[in-house]
Write an enzyme that holds these catalytic residues in place. Sequence first.
Site, PDB file in Angstrom:
ATOM      1  N   ASN A  34      -6.074  66.475 -38.940  1.00  0.00           N
ATOM      2  CA  ASN A  34      -6.793  65.225 -39.191  1.00  0.00           C
ATOM      3  C   ASN A  34      -7.977  65.232 -38.232  1.00  0.00           C
ATOM      4  O   ASN A  34      -7.831  64.920 -37.044  1.00  0.00           O
ATOM      5  CB  ASN A  34      -5.898  64.006 -38.940  1.00  0.00           C
ATOM      6  N   ASP A  37     -16.520  75.909 -39.942  1.00  0.00           N
ATOM      7  CA  ASP A  37     -16.639  77.350 -39.696  1.00  0.00           C
ATOM      8  C   ASP A  37     -15.409  77.891 -38.977  1.00  0.00           C
ATOM      9  O   ASP A  37     -14.996  79.033 -39.232  1.00  0.00           O
ATOM     10  CB  ASP A  37     -17.901  77.645 -38.870  1.00  0.00           C
ATOM     11  N   TYR A  83      -4.668  51.947 -39.955  1.00  0.00           N
ATOM     12  CA  TYR A  83      -3.939  53.100 -39.401  1.00  0.00           C
ATOM     13  C   TYR A  83      -2.547  52.764 -38.879  1.00  0.00           C
ATOM     14  O   TYR A  83      -1.856  53.657 -38.376  1.00  0.00           O
ATOM     15  CB  TYR A  83      -4.774  53.744 -38.281  1.00  0.00           C
ATOM     16  N   HIS A 117      -5.586  62.823 -43.930  1.00  0.00           N
ATOM     17  CA  HIS A 117      -6.081  61.523 -43.463  1.00  0.00           C
ATOM     18  C   HIS A 117      -4.970  60.505 -43.687  1.00  0.00           C
ATOM     19  O   HIS A 117      -4.299  60.538 -44.730  1.00  0.00           O
ATOM     20  CB  HIS A 117      -7.324  61.088 -44.250  1.00  0.00           C
TER      21      HIS A 117
HETATM   22  C1  DQA Z   1      -9.246  59.291 -40.871  1.00  0.00           C
HETATM   23  C2  DQA Z   1     -10.355  58.849 -41.837  1.00  0.00           C
HETATM   24  C3  DQA Z   1     -11.717  59.096 -41.224  1.00  0.00           C
HETATM   25  O1  DQA Z   1     -12.737  58.702 -42.127  1.00  0.00           O
HETATM   26  C4  DQA Z   1     -11.862  58.306 -39.949  1.00  0.00           C
HETATM   27  O2  DQA Z   1     -13.119  58.570 -39.355  1.00  0.00           O
HETATM   28  C5  DQA Z   1     -10.757  58.526 -39.000  1.00  0.00           C
HETATM   29  C6  DQA Z   1      -9.404  58.625 -39.508  1.00  0.00           C
HETATM   30  C7  DQA Z   1      -7.841  58.924 -41.407  1.00  0.00           C
HETATM   31  O3  DQA Z   1      -6.854  59.426 -40.854  1.00  0.00           O
HETATM   32  O4  DQA Z   1      -7.714  58.131 -42.350  1.00  0.00           O
HETATM   33  O5  DQA Z   1     -10.946  58.530 -37.779  1.00  0.00           O
HETATM   34  O6  DQA Z   1      -9.305  60.689 -40.728  1.00  0.00           O
END
Ligand code: DQA
Length: 139
Positions: free
Chosen positions: A72, A85, A22, A98
């Site tokens: 996200n 929902d 990240y 993501h």
């Molecule tokens: C995420 C991907 C998800 O699988 C993960 O649980 C995250 C971050 C991403 O930004 O890549 O917390 O949403």
Amino acid sequence: MKFLFVNGVNLNMTGEREKGVYGTQTLDQINAEISVHFKGDKCEFFQSNIEGEICTAIQSADKNGFDGVILNAGAYTHYSIAIRDAIASVKTPVIEVHMSNVHAREEFRHKSVISEVCRGVICGFGKNSYILAAESFKL
Ligand code: DQA
């Protein structure tokens, strides 16, 4: 345009957790860059680790005339019917984003319960996933 950027569970740890996945920037730093990129637009930012608060944020975007929600949802993406929902219940379009390419990761991340009620999905571009999603509203 008026955009609401919503980050869900554990995204407050961005810059500290799994830096190889990240990145090293905090969510505040990423949001500041997004604000600069969209300086002609109104950008609001919301983060919560609580599922219901994310649902309320999506509902309030609709009530307050936002043009789009960039969401996200973090791990909630993979199993939150409540968030699904909430998205289905509003007229404001929601784009699922993501930072990582979830399809290149563990199998459990390949499944999203929100994709089918979102306008589209962008993943794998790090912080630029948010920018690419919001830019799509201008096309
Ligand atoms: C995420 C991907 C998800 O699988 C993960 O649980 C995250 C971050 C991403 O930004 O890549 O917390 O949403």
